[in-house]
Design a protein around this motif. Structure first.
Motif, PDB file in Angstrom:
ATOM      1  N   GLY A   8      31.846  52.763  77.891  1.00 39.63           N
ATOM      2  CA  GLY A   8      32.259  52.742  79.293  1.00 39.63           C
ATOM      3  C   GLY A   8      31.322  53.523  80.191  1.00 39.63           C
ATOM      4  N   ASP A   9      30.667  54.553  79.632  1.00 33.37           N
ATOM      5  CA  ASP A   9      29.724  55.344  80.415  1.00 33.37           C
ATOM      6  C   ASP A   9      28.460  54.569  80.771  1.00 33.37           C
ATOM      7  OD1 ASP A   9      31.445  57.488  80.301  1.00 33.37           O
ATOM      8  OD2 ASP A   9      30.433  58.429  78.591  1.00 33.37           O
ATOM      9  N   ALA A  10      28.298  53.374  80.215  1.00 33.49           N
ATOM     10  CA  ALA A  10      27.103  52.568  80.484  1.00 33.49           C
ATOM     11  C   ALA A  10      27.143  51.912  81.864  1.00 33.49           C
ATOM     12  CB  ALA A  10      26.947  51.487  79.408  1.00 33.49           C
ATOM     13  N   VAL A  11      28.298  51.813  82.454  1.00 33.19           N
ATOM     14  CA  VAL A  11      28.442  51.089  83.726  1.00 33.19           C
ATOM     15  C   VAL A  11      27.537  51.653  84.830  1.00 33.19           C
ATOM     16  CG1 VAL A  11      30.066  50.417  85.544  1.00 33.19           C
ATOM     17  CG2 VAL A  11      30.706  50.185  83.140  1.00 33.19           C
ATOM     18  N   PRO A  12      27.474  52.965  85.056  1.00 29.35           N
ATOM     19  CA  PRO A  12      26.569  53.455  86.097  1.00 29.35           C
ATOM     20  C   PRO A  12      25.095  53.114  85.829  1.00 29.35           C
ATOM     21  CG  PRO A  12      28.162  55.153  85.546  1.00 29.35           C
ATOM     22  CD  PRO A  12      28.314  54.054  84.530  1.00 29.35           C
ATOM     23  N   SER A  13      24.678  53.154  84.575  1.00 28.52           N
ATOM     24  CA  SER A  13      23.296  52.787  84.243  1.00 28.52           C
ATOM     25  C   SER A  13      23.053  51.312  84.525  1.00 28.52           C
ATOM     26  CB  SER A  13      22.990  53.098  82.778  1.00 28.52           C
ATOM     27  OG  SER A  13      22.980  54.487  82.554  1.00 28.52           O
ATOM     28  N   LEU A  14      24.011  50.480  84.166  1.00 30.99           N
ATOM     29  CA  LEU A  14      23.876  49.048  84.458  1.00 30.99           C
ATOM     30  C   LEU A  14      23.826  48.794  85.959  1.00 30.99           C
ATOM     31  CD1 LEU A  14      26.313  47.610  81.776  1.00 30.99           C
ATOM     32  CD2 LEU A  14      23.833  47.334  81.847  1.00 30.99           C
ATOM     33  N   ALA A  51      16.358  48.285  73.123  1.00 31.21           N
ATOM     34  CA  ALA A  51      16.031  48.559  71.720  1.00 31.21           C
ATOM     35  C   ALA A  51      14.768  49.406  71.620  1.00 31.21           C
ATOM     36  CB  ALA A  51      15.852  47.251  70.951  1.00 31.21           C
ATOM     37  N   ALA A  52      13.768  49.088  72.419  1.00 28.28           N
ATOM     38  CA  ALA A  52      12.534  49.881  72.414  1.00 28.28           C
ATOM     39  C   ALA A  52      12.819  51.314  72.847  1.00 28.28           C
ATOM     40  CB  ALA A  52      11.491  49.228  73.318  1.00 28.28           C
ATOM     41  N   ALA A  53      13.672  51.486  73.858  1.00 27.76           N
ATOM     42  CA  ALA A  53      14.027  52.833  74.312  1.00 27.76           C
ATOM     43  C   ALA A  53      14.773  53.598  73.227  1.00 27.76           C
ATOM     44  CB  ALA A  53      14.857  52.762  75.592  1.00 27.76           C
ATOM     45  N   GLN A  54      15.607  52.907  72.441  1.00 30.84           N
ATOM     46  CA  GLN A  54      16.294  53.579  71.337  1.00 30.84           C
ATOM     47  C   GLN A  54      15.300  54.095  70.305  1.00 30.84           C
ATOM     48  OE1 GLN A  54      19.210  50.677  69.933  1.00 30.84           O
ATOM     49  NE2 GLN A  54      20.844  51.835  70.924  1.00 30.84           N
ATOM     50  N   GLY A  83      19.218  55.893  79.409  1.00 27.37           N
ATOM     51  CA  GLY A  83      20.631  56.240  79.371  1.00 27.37           C
ATOM     52  C   GLY A  83      21.434  55.236  78.564  1.00 27.37           C
ATOM     53  N   LEU A  84      21.181  53.944  78.798  1.00 29.45           N
ATOM     54  CA  LEU A  84      21.867  52.910  78.007  1.00 29.45           C
ATOM     55  C   LEU A  84      21.546  53.051  76.529  1.00 29.45           C
ATOM     56  CD1 LEU A  84      21.383  49.710  80.190  1.00 29.45           C
ATOM     57  CD2 LEU A  84      23.523  50.908  79.727  1.00 29.45           C
ATOM     58  N   ALA A  85      20.290  53.307  76.219  1.00 27.37           N
ATOM     59  CA  ALA A  85      19.884  53.451  74.817  1.00 27.37           C
ATOM     60  C   ALA A  85      20.657  54.586  74.146  1.00 27.37           C
ATOM     61  CB  ALA A  85      18.378  53.693  74.733  1.00 27.37           C
ATOM     62  N   SER A  89      23.524  54.146  71.282  1.00 26.64           N
ATOM     63  CA  SER A  89      23.304  54.829  70.001  1.00 26.64           C
ATOM     64  C   SER A  89      24.495  55.698  69.627  1.00 26.64           C
ATOM     65  CB  SER A  89      22.044  55.693  70.059  1.00 26.64           C
ATOM     66  OG  SER A  89      20.896  54.902  70.178  1.00 26.64           O
ATOM     67  N   MET A  90      25.014  56.442  70.600  1.00 26.12           N
ATOM     68  CA  MET A  90      26.157  57.315  70.329  1.00 26.12           C
ATOM     69  C   MET A  90      27.392  56.513  69.923  1.00 26.12           C
ATOM     70  SD  MET A  90      25.534  60.261  73.248  1.00 26.12           S
ATOM     71  CE  MET A  90      27.249  60.375  73.559  1.00 26.12           C
ATOM     72  N   ALA A  91      27.483  55.275  70.385  1.00 29.96           N
ATOM     73  CA  ALA A  91      28.615  54.413  70.035  1.00 29.96           C
ATOM     74  C   ALA A  91      28.353  53.640  68.743  1.00 29.96           C
ATOM     75  CB  ALA A  91      28.903  53.441  71.167  1.00 29.96           C
TER      76      ALA A  91
END
Length: 122
Positions: A8-14, A51-54, A83-85, A89-91
Motif C-alpha cells: 500500500g505504501d507504493a501508491v505515492p511512488s506510483l 527489477a533493475a533498481a532492486q 522506493g517501489l523497488a 522487496s520488503m513485501a
C-alpha cells in the motif's frame, strides 16, 4: 488491491511516476487498465526498471525511462522507482532482472503527439 499484496505504501511512488510522465514524457506509453489480462511492452519496461533498481542497477533503470522521458525526467523517476523497488522487496515481491536492453531507443528523442482517448491508454 495494493494493501492485499502488502504494498500500500507504493501508491505515492506510483503517483510520482505518473506525474513525471504527465509533465515530461516525449513519447506516449501504453498502460492497460487493472482488469486487462494483457501487459503492454511499456508496462514490461517499467517492471524491468523496478527489477533493475532492486538489483541496484540504477543505470539500467534510468536507461529504461529514457525511452519515454528526457534525461531530467529519467533522473526524477529514479527516486520513486527506488522506493517501489524497496517496498516490493520488503513485501517479498522480487522481480526477475532479465537485464534486457530497453526497447525503443530509436524513439527516445522524437517528439510525438497523441490524441486523448487513444488506444495507448485503456
Amino acid at each position: 488491491m495494493y494493501d492485499h499484496f502488502r504494498v500500500g505504501d507504493a501508491v505515492p511512488s506510483l503517483e510520482s511516476i505518473i506525474e513525471i510522465f504527465a509533465c515530461t514524457a516525449h513519447t506516449a506509453i501504453e498502460v492497460h487498465c487493472p482488469t486487462c489480462p494483457r501487459m503492454s511492452d511499456c508496462e514490461h519496461g517499467i517492471l524491468r526498471a523496478i527489477a533493475a533498481a532492486q538489483q541496484q542497477r540504477i543505470d539500467a533503470a534510468r536507461a529504461q525511462f529514457e525511452c519515454w522521458l528526457p534525461p531530467v525526467g529519467a533522473d526524477w523517476a529514479l527516486a520513486p522507482v527506488r522506493g517501489l523497488a524497496t517496498i516490493f522487496s520488503m513485501a517479498g515481491l522480487i522481480l526477475p532482472d532479465r537485464q534486457a536492453p530497453p526497447f525503443g531507443h530509436d524513439r527516445t528523442m522524437a517528439m510525438k503527439r497523441w490524441l486523448v482517448g487513444s488506444p495507448t491508454l485503456h
